[in-house]
Design an enzyme around this catalytic site. Structure first.
Site: not given
Length: 534
Positions: A295-296, A471-473
């Site tokens: 994630d980011h 919120y980039h899983p």
């Protein structure tokens, strides 16, 4: 349990990928398609107003509201992981930024065994998906289901941020998805005429009339059904009743980076040692299901504006709120049309001289925590996101019940390289913010604490205490060889027949930017693979 018959394709999850598949697979009227979604229809009006994403952060009706386990390198804090639980999935609640990533991201996927997923392979699918406001060219498409638009109007603070980038030595970039990603500019967003265009709106709504498409909302899938090593259908619950359906063709798992590996595991498909520990019978010992999560991370800085130009000011005044609402209603302009990144940049730190390793995002409001009340002063936010984290985490079922949230560990800052990149990115962002064009617009830095000298130790402590997910899983059921991945290059689950995963979990490594556009392109390509029976 009530059996409702058979469909050629059973799609689990009507999110960014599931809606794409429902559209493309049902284009052939002989294909019977069932689309199952745990959440409700997308009727909440805040879904369709771009800035409404702030209203959905803590909305348990439309959001799974996942949190991570205590993150070791973030002072043991649990980090929120909002995921869409509604038609359109996370494309209905996200920040709307349209960003593909860098060509090198996709070309490197082949190193994991994702043959056929290089940038040249995916560019036609990016173009096919797009309805680009600026029209078609070598990089973009027009007439596709996914609207891509410019911001409704510029903003003086964004203009100052872009000018400061120029003073810091960076080029202006009016298309982060074109020939080069580097530089400063305004973000494009997934909207049209001031309204969000989720995949539910762009892909699913136009085909709901097809007689071969059945959409069921409020359907919580509990298990993938199988006979031996073949997926045969799924079971789900709705309104207290249990149902099952047969998939005569394939089960297509589009439940997202958290939901897909979790459902596989509670269905007996995952690392054998994990499944035996929670008492789940092993159907397929798939070692990489749930591993390799990425994630980011986002690190925000907050600044006190020296003029009332921010959303904080608009929301603090009844008449300014009324004016904002009226401008939106009549003109589809103003703060209600803005994506989660208004302006931004892609920067190269000394750690990555060949391509950008930091994304910057600028927004005309500030808050102590996303989804909470705005700060009680004229504030704006500039943040950084290290683009290619090295550390990997996991998604792991805690028991055999699909309704029990899994353990999620992103392992943020889990390597020395990740810490160094975050520090370098913050240093570069602070340098930009000190340029004359930007400094003219603030009276003080609010966060990090302006009274502290920002040594590496102080700055890293600030990152540990304040950083959160952007919120980039991704990557929890990644493509690759059986030794490296959970699915093959056709997205078929290793060791199983009749079962594919199509969502962000299949990325071998997270892309350098926001993930929604890439997930849509993955689903576009997957539809071709499925229809060609690869």
């Amino acid at each position: 349990m009530s059996a409702i018959g058979s469909f050629d394709y059973v799609i689990v999850g009507a999110g960014s990928a599931g809606c794409v598949l429902a559209n493309r697979l049902s284009a052939n009227p002989s294909n019977r398609v069932l689309l199952l979604e745990a959440g409700p229809p997308d009727r909440n009006p805040w879904i369709h107003v771009p800035l409404g994403y702030g209203k959905l952060f803590a909305d348990k009706r439309h959001n799974w509201l996942f949190t991570t386990a205590p993150e070791p390198e973030l002072d043991g804090r649990r980090i929120g992981q909002p995921r869409g639980k509604v038609l359109g999935g996370s494309s209905s609640i996200n920040g709307l930024v349209y960003m593909r990533g860098q060509p090198e991201d996709f070309d490197q996927w082949a190193q994991f065994g994702a043959t056929g997923w290089g940038f040249d392979d995916l560019l036609p699918y990016f173009r096919r998906s797009e309805d680009q406001q600026r029209g078609a060219d070598d990089w973009h498409g027009a007439g596709g289901p996914q609207a891509v638009s410019d911001q409704s109007e510029p903003h003086p603070l964004c203009d100052a941020f872009i000018a400061a980038g120029g003073q810091a030595g960076y080029a202006r970039n009016d298309d982060f998805n074109g020939a080069s990603q580097d530089g400063f500019g305004y973000y494009q967003l997934t909207s049209r005429k001031g309204r969000r265009v989720s995949t539910a709106q762009g892909y699913l709504k136009p085909v709901r009339h097809r007689r071969n498409v059945t959409v069921v909302t409020g359907a919580h899938v509990t298990r993938i059904l199988s006979q031996g090593r073949r997926a045969t259908g799924v079971a789900w619950e709705a309104n207290g009743a249990a149902f099952s359906v047969e998939a005569s063709g394939e089960v297509l798992l589009c439940a997202g980076t958290i939901g897909s590996p979790h459902l596989l595991q509670v269905s007996g498909i995952g690392p054998g040692e994990w499944l035996r520990e929670i008492g789940v019978d092993v159907v397929c010992d798939a070692a990489n299901v749930g591993r390799h999560l990425q994630d980011h991370l986002q690190v925000r800085t907050v600044w006190h504006a020296n003029a009332p130009l921010t959303l904080n000011d608009e929301m603090a005044s009844w008449w300014r709120m009324a004016r904002m609402g009226l401008r939106y209603a009549l003109l589809r302009k103003g703060s209600l049309t803005v994506s989660a990144g208004y302006a931004g940049a892609f920067l190269r730190t000394p750690l990555s001289p060949d391509r950008a390793d930091i994304q910057a995002l600028f927004i005309n409001f500030s808050t102590n925590k996303m989804g909470e009340k705005l700060d009680p002063f004229s504030g704006f936010t500039a943040s950084i996101c290290p683009l290619r984290p090295e550390a990997r985490g996991h998604v792991r079922a805690l028991d055999g019940d699909s309704r029990t949230a899994p353990e999620i560990l992103c392992n943020y800052l889990g390597t020395e390289g990740d810490k160094a990149t975050a520090l370098a990115g913050m240093r570069e962002l602070l340098r930009v913010m000190e340029q004359p064009a930007m400094a003219a617009h603030y009276s003080a830095r609010v966060r990090p604490d302006p009274t502290q000298a920002l040594s590496d130790e102080v700055l890293l402590a600030y990152i540990r205490a304040n950083a959160a997910s952007i919120y980039h899983p991704t990557c929890s059921a990644r493509m690759g060889t059986p030794a490296l991945g959970a699915v093959d290059a056709a997205l078929r689950v290793h060791g199983m027949d009749g079962l594919r995963v199509v969502d962000g979990s299949v990325m071998p490594a997270v892309v350098s930017g926001n993930t929604n556009a890439a997930i849509i392109a993955i689903a576009e390509k997957a539809a071709d693979l499925i229809l060609s029976r690869v």
